[in-house]
Design a protein around this motif. Structure first.
Motif, PDB file in Angstrom:
ATOM      1  N   ARG A  23       0.846  -1.194   0.000  1.00 18.74           N
ATOM      2  CA  ARG A  23       0.000   0.000   0.000  1.00 18.74           C
ATOM      3  C   ARG A  23       0.877   1.239   0.000  1.00 18.74           C
ATOM      4  NH1 ARG A  23      -4.822  -0.201   3.952  1.00 18.74           N
ATOM      5  NH2 ARG A  23      -5.367  -1.702   2.395  1.00 18.74           N
ATOM      6  N   HIS A  24       0.637   2.149  -0.950  1.00 18.10           N
ATOM      7  CA  HIS A  24       1.435   3.360  -1.064  1.00 18.10           C
ATOM      8  C   HIS A  24       0.795   4.559  -0.384  1.00 18.10           C
ATOM      9  CE1 HIS A  24       4.409   1.517  -3.629  1.00 18.10           C
ATOM     10  NE2 HIS A  24       3.417   0.930  -4.266  1.00 18.10           N
ATOM     11  N   SER A  25      -0.485   4.481  -0.093  1.00 14.14           N
ATOM     12  CA  SER A  25      -1.138   5.525   0.686  1.00 14.14           C
ATOM     13  C   SER A  25      -2.156   4.842   1.587  1.00 14.14           C
ATOM     14  CB  SER A  25      -1.818   6.556  -0.212  1.00 14.14           C
ATOM     15  OG  SER A  25      -2.910   5.984  -0.877  1.00 14.14           O
ATOM     16  N   PHE A  26      -2.481   5.502   2.675  1.00  8.97           N
ATOM     17  CA  PHE A  26      -3.385   4.893   3.633  1.00  8.97           C
ATOM     18  C   PHE A  26      -4.762   5.533   3.551  1.00  8.97           C
ATOM     19  CE2 PHE A  26       0.772   3.762   5.046  1.00  8.97           C
ATOM     20  CZ  PHE A  26       0.600   2.433   5.390  1.00  8.97           C
ATOM     21  N   ARG A  27      -5.752   4.722   3.767  1.00  9.15           N
ATOM     22  CA  ARG A  27      -7.131   5.197   3.690  1.00  9.15           C
ATOM     23  C   ARG A  27      -7.491   5.953   4.956  1.00  9.15           C
ATOM     24  NH1 ARG A  27      -8.750  -0.570   1.507  1.00  9.15           N
ATOM     25  NH2 ARG A  27      -8.205  -0.257  -0.663  1.00  9.15           N
ATOM     26  N   VAL A  28      -8.401   6.897   4.800  1.00  5.90           N
ATOM     27  CA  VAL A  28      -8.898   7.641   5.952  1.00  5.90           C
ATOM     28  C   VAL A  28     -10.320   7.166   6.245  1.00  5.90           C
ATOM     29  CG1 VAL A  28      -7.418   9.651   5.633  1.00  5.90           C
ATOM     30  CG2 VAL A  28      -9.620   9.582   4.507  1.00  5.90           C
ATOM     31  N   PRO A  29     -10.676   7.097   7.523  1.00  7.17           N
ATOM     32  CA  PRO A  29     -12.004   6.600   7.876  1.00  7.17           C
ATOM     33  C   PRO A  29     -13.107   7.558   7.435  1.00  7.17           C
ATOM     34  CG  PRO A  29     -10.851   7.375   9.833  1.00  7.17           C
ATOM     35  CD  PRO A  29      -9.883   7.454   8.691  1.00  7.17           C
ATOM     36  N   VAL A  30     -14.223   6.978   7.055  1.00  8.52           N
ATOM     37  CA  VAL A  30     -15.401   7.742   6.648  1.00  8.52           C
ATOM     38  C   VAL A  30     -16.453   7.547   7.731  1.00  8.52           C
ATOM     39  CG1 VAL A  30     -17.252   7.915   4.940  1.00  8.52           C
ATOM     40  CG2 VAL A  30     -14.906   7.484   4.189  1.00  8.52           C
ATOM     41  N   GLU A  31     -16.952   8.646   8.270  1.00  8.77           N
ATOM     42  CA  GLU A  31     -17.989   8.586   9.304  1.00  8.77           C
ATOM     43  C   GLU A  31     -19.353   8.357   8.659  1.00  8.77           C
ATOM     44  OE1 GLU A  31     -17.268   8.735  12.550  1.00  8.77           O
ATOM     45  OE2 GLU A  31     -15.145   9.002  12.088  1.00  8.77           O
TER      46      GLU A  31
END
Length: 135
Positions: A23-31
């Motif tokens: 993985r080259h970028s990390f996901r951000v959580p979605v509320e």
């Protein structure tokens, strides 16, 4: 017996299509209140987290996709905007004990405009998380 990587992570139902993927970028959580979903064939799936390269979705009903599956005509829906005609690959799937499925989805061959729109969405969510952390 050859020592080869397994597609199944030890002790889980998590299956990866390519165990060497980095993985080259990390996901951000979605509320929940952000109300971001993907749609395929008039079926919506809640986005759990998002990055410029893909999303993680929930499917509480069934095992809808398989790792490695290529899917065309995904639609990313955020309040006030729709990004249509996305192509994606299912890069992993997992289920919990209640058979709630999660799928990692990687966008394939994004148009420049779609890339910019998704990057802007991710940036706004990151900014929102930073502001919430400072309060």
């Amino acid at each position: 017996m050859a020592n080869t990587p397994s597609n199944k992570m030890p002790g889980s139902n998590n299956v990866r299509s390519d165990p060497t993927t980095i993985r080259h970028s990390f996901r951000v959580p979605v509320e929940f209140q952000d109300d971001i979903v993907v749609m395929l064939d008039n079926q919506t799936y809640r986005v759990v987290d998002i990055s410029p390269e893909g999303v993680n979705i929930d499917d509480k009903d069934q095992a809808s996709f398989t790792a490695g599956q290529l899917i065309e005509n995904f639609e990313l829906i955020i309040p006030g905007s729709r990004i249509k005609g996305l192509t994606a690959r299912i890069v992993h799937s997992s289920s919990d004990t209640e058979k709630n499925w999660k799928y990692g989805i990687q966008w394939i061959d994004l148009a420049d405009e779609a890339q910019q729109q998704i990057a802007a969405i991710v940036s706004k969510i990151k900014q929102k998380i930073r502001q919430a952390a400072q309060e």
